[in-house]
Motif scaffolding. Structure first.
Motif, PDB file in Angstrom:
ATOM      1  N   THR A  65      99.678  16.849  18.245  1.00 50.60           N
ATOM      2  CA  THR A  65      99.991  16.917  16.817  1.00 50.60           C
ATOM      3  C   THR A  65     101.209  16.064  16.472  1.00 50.60           C
ATOM      4  OG1 THR A  65     101.500  18.809  16.961  1.00 50.60           O
ATOM      5  CG2 THR A  65      99.134  19.288  16.875  1.00 50.60           C
ATOM      6  N   ARG A  66     101.337  15.768  15.204  1.00 48.21           N
ATOM      7  CA  ARG A  66     102.476  14.976  14.736  1.00 48.21           C
ATOM      8  C   ARG A  66     103.799  15.715  14.914  1.00 48.21           C
ATOM      9  NH1 ARG A  66     101.182  10.560  11.699  1.00 48.21           N
ATOM     10  NH2 ARG A  66     103.183  10.662  10.610  1.00 48.21           N
ATOM     11  N   ALA A  67     103.731  17.048  14.970  1.00 43.68           N
ATOM     12  CA  ALA A  67     104.959  17.829  15.174  1.00 43.68           C
ATOM     13  C   ALA A  67     105.601  17.508  16.520  1.00 43.68           C
ATOM     14  CB  ALA A  67     104.645  19.319  15.070  1.00 43.68           C
ATOM     15  N   ASP A  68     104.789  17.047  17.482  1.00 46.32           N
ATOM     16  CA  ASP A  68     105.313  16.723  18.810  1.00 46.32           C
ATOM     17  C   ASP A  68     106.172  15.461  18.816  1.00 46.32           C
ATOM     18  OD1 ASP A  68     104.019  18.812  20.471  1.00 46.32           O
ATOM     19  OD2 ASP A  68     102.181  17.879  19.744  1.00 46.32           O
ATOM     20  N   LEU A  69     106.086  14.681  17.761  1.00 44.97           N
ATOM     21  CA  LEU A  69     106.869  13.444  17.704  1.00 44.97           C
ATOM     22  C   LEU A  69     108.366  13.724  17.668  1.00 44.97           C
ATOM     23  CD1 LEU A  69     104.685  11.439  15.149  1.00 44.97           C
ATOM     24  CD2 LEU A  69     104.778  11.127  17.628  1.00 44.97           C
ATOM     25  N   ALA A  70     108.747  14.906  17.180  1.00 46.66           N
ATOM     26  CA  ALA A  70     110.174  15.243  17.127  1.00 46.66           C
ATOM     27  C   ALA A  70     110.777  15.286  18.522  1.00 46.66           C
ATOM     28  CB  ALA A  70     110.366  16.581  16.425  1.00 46.66           C
ATOM     29  N   ARG A  71     109.979  15.677  19.516  1.00 44.47           N
ATOM     30  CA  ARG A  71     110.466  15.680  20.897  1.00 44.47           C
ATOM     31  C   ARG A  71     110.817  14.265  21.355  1.00 44.47           C
ATOM     32  NH1 ARG A  71     109.274  20.258  24.061  1.00 44.47           N
ATOM     33  NH2 ARG A  71     108.042  21.856  22.979  1.00 44.47           N
ATOM     34  N   VAL A  72     110.000  13.307  20.936  1.00 46.36           N
ATOM     35  CA  VAL A  72     110.250  11.911  21.303  1.00 46.36           C
ATOM     36  C   VAL A  72     111.553  11.424  20.678  1.00 46.36           C
ATOM     37  CG1 VAL A  72     109.368   9.554  21.126  1.00 46.36           C
ATOM     38  CG2 VAL A  72     107.796  11.438  21.584  1.00 46.36           C
ATOM     39  N   THR A  73     111.784  11.779  19.428  1.00 47.42           N
ATOM     40  CA  THR A  73     113.024  11.373  18.757  1.00 47.42           C
ATOM     41  C   THR A  73     114.242  11.951  19.466  1.00 47.42           C
ATOM     42  OG1 THR A  73     111.857  11.296  16.629  1.00 47.42           O
ATOM     43  CG2 THR A  73     114.257  11.364  16.554  1.00 47.42           C
ATOM     44  N   ARG A  74     114.172  13.207  19.849  1.00 47.84           N
ATOM     45  CA  ARG A  74     115.304  13.840  20.543  1.00 47.84           C
ATOM     46  C   ARG A  74     115.542  13.186  21.907  1.00 47.84           C
ATOM     47  NH1 ARG A  74     113.002  18.593  18.228  1.00 47.84           N
ATOM     48  NH2 ARG A  74     111.917  19.110  20.164  1.00 47.84           N
ATOM     49  N   ALA A  75     114.467  12.828  22.605  1.00 56.36           N
ATOM     50  CA  ALA A  75     114.615  12.165  23.907  1.00 56.36           C
ATOM     51  C   ALA A  75     115.276  10.799  23.737  1.00 56.36           C
ATOM     52  CB  ALA A  75     113.259  12.034  24.584  1.00 56.36           C
ATOM     53  N   ALA A  76     114.865  10.058  22.700  1.00 56.82           N
ATOM     54  CA  ALA A  76     115.447   8.737  22.453  1.00 56.82           C
ATOM     55  C   ALA A  76     116.925   8.826  22.099  1.00 56.82           C
ATOM     56  CB  ALA A  76     114.674   8.034  21.340  1.00 56.82           C
ATOM     57  N   ALA A  77     117.310   9.896  21.442  1.00 55.46           N
ATOM     58  CA  ALA A  77     118.714  10.072  21.053  1.00 55.46           C
ATOM     59  C   ALA A  77     119.614  10.311  22.261  1.00 55.46           C
ATOM     60  CB  ALA A  77     118.837  11.234  20.069  1.00 55.46           C
ATOM     61  N   ARG A  78     119.030  10.731  23.389  1.00 50.65           N
ATOM     62  CA  ARG A  78     119.826  11.039  24.586  1.00 50.65           C
ATOM     63  C   ARG A  78     119.719   9.945  25.647  1.00 50.65           C
ATOM     64  NH1 ARG A  78     117.221  16.104  23.643  1.00 50.65           N
ATOM     65  NH2 ARG A  78     115.789  15.678  25.371  1.00 50.65           N
ATOM     66  N   LEU A  79     119.172   8.799  25.299  1.00 54.88           N
ATOM     67  CA  LEU A  79     119.003   7.730  26.293  1.00 54.88           C
ATOM     68  C   LEU A  79     120.350   7.245  26.822  1.00 54.88           C
ATOM     69  CD1 LEU A  79     116.226   5.576  24.606  1.00 54.88           C
ATOM     70  CD2 LEU A  79     116.033   6.749  26.810  1.00 54.88           C
TER      71      LEU A  79
END
Length: 335
Positions: A65-79
């Motif tokens: 689902t599109r709601a799962d995209l928020a996990r990707v954003t949070r992961a990118a913020a911690r790179l």
């Protein structure tokens, strides 16, 4: 240092075998080989890999689902900041700590892909990661200029991986490849075929349908290419294959039982058409190849179907996918 090599689908095991020469293979998954290696320019010497990346983040729990995209954003913020490590691996140098930023700022791109059905697009994935990255330029509606940082985002199962390209450009873009002809082989695939054939620098190798010369330019050994097309021979020479000449692949001007290896991507009559004696009788190629091979020699070919005449005996077949089509790497010996 954790890295991943992107590959053509189906040759992951061949890429892993090459990677094992510089580091430890940790994992193989769809079109990827994960490995651990010292941060040296040796990672950019891999010939069978399409590209090599530094792993920045692994994010699990990615659903459909599109709601799962928020996990990707949070992961990118911690790179983590991988610029210095990238430079040690032979990538673009990291800017000095005291240097002022460029007026226009850095450009960052994200290239995404996923396996399976999802309720979001690759561009949705890219924008989700890009939302947390400085200088991000979306590929959704515009062409991205040359990027200082190019991130690869892949999703397989419930796992997303964000990885930074090591080189300044994709590894498969060889500097020697200045010209091409219809049907020219993808360079990492050519390198994989040479590896499958076990080509060594001590061997004599010929490609009877050399085209742009890619198969031989990705191979060690004493190499010479032949092609019925004068334009193809000129192209191969322009790319750096000095030993290239015009010849009919069905009547090879080569001594019998004289060659260690034959590498060939014969015309499939799609992008490239058969010329000379092969136009009327394609099987002449294989009888000609059989004649010039030593008794312990091998032929490695890229074929639409794993089918050879009885004069050759198939040892190994590797099924791959190129541009969405099934293709076969075939290794055979004289029968």
């Amino acid at each position: 240092m954790r890295l991943l090599a992107r590959t053509v689908r189906g040759i992951e095991h061949l890429v892993a075998a090459e990677v094992a020469g510089i580091g430890r293979v940790d994992r193989i998954r769809h079109r990827e080989v994960w490995f651990t290696a010292p941060p040296t320019p040796a990672v950019l010497d891999l010939r069978t890999a399409d590209d090599v990346f530094l792993i920045g983040a692994v994010c699990r729990g990615i659903g459909r689902t599109r709601a799962d995209l928020a996990r990707v954003t949070r992961a990118a913020a911690r790179l983590p900041d991988l610029a210095a490590v990238r430079a040690r691996c032979g990538g673009p140098p990291a800017p000095p700590c005291d240097s002022p930023p460029a007026t226009a700022g850095p450009v960052t791109e994200v290239v995404a892909s996923f396996v399976g059905r999802r309720n979001f697009s690759r561009y949705d994935l890219e924008d989700a990661a890009g939302a947390a990255l400085p200088g991000y330029v979306s590929r959704r509606r515009s062409r991205v200029p040359a990027a200082a940082s190019s991130w690869r985002l892949t999703v397989a199962g419930d796992e997303a991986v964000l990885a930074l390209r090591v080189g300044g450009r994709p590894l498969h873009r060889r500097p020697y490849r200045t010209r091409s002809v219809p049907g020219s082989l993808h360079p990492p695939l050519a390198a994989a075929l040479a590896r499958l054939a076990g080509v060594t620098p001590a061997m004599t190798v010929v490609d009877p349908c050399c085209g742009a010369g890619t198969l031989l330019l990705e191979s060690p050994g004493c190499r010479f290419g032949l092609d019925e097309s004068r334009a193809a021979v000129a192209c191969a020479r322009a790319n750096g294959l000095a030993a290239a000449a015009v010849a009919d692949a069905g009547r090879l001007p080569v001594a019998s039982a004289s060659l260690d290896r034959v590498l060939v991507n014969p015309p499939w009559d799609r992008q490239a058409t058969s010329l000379g004696s092969l136009a009327a009788e394609p099987a002449r190629l294989w009888h000609s190849v059989r004649r010039i091979l030593r008794p312990d020699g091998l032929v490695a070919a890229v074929l639409a179907e794993p089918d050879l005449p009885r004069c050759l005996r198939i040892r190994t077949t590797v099924r791959i996918r190129v541009a969405g089509r099934p293709v076969h790497l075939v290794l055979a010996e004289p029968a």
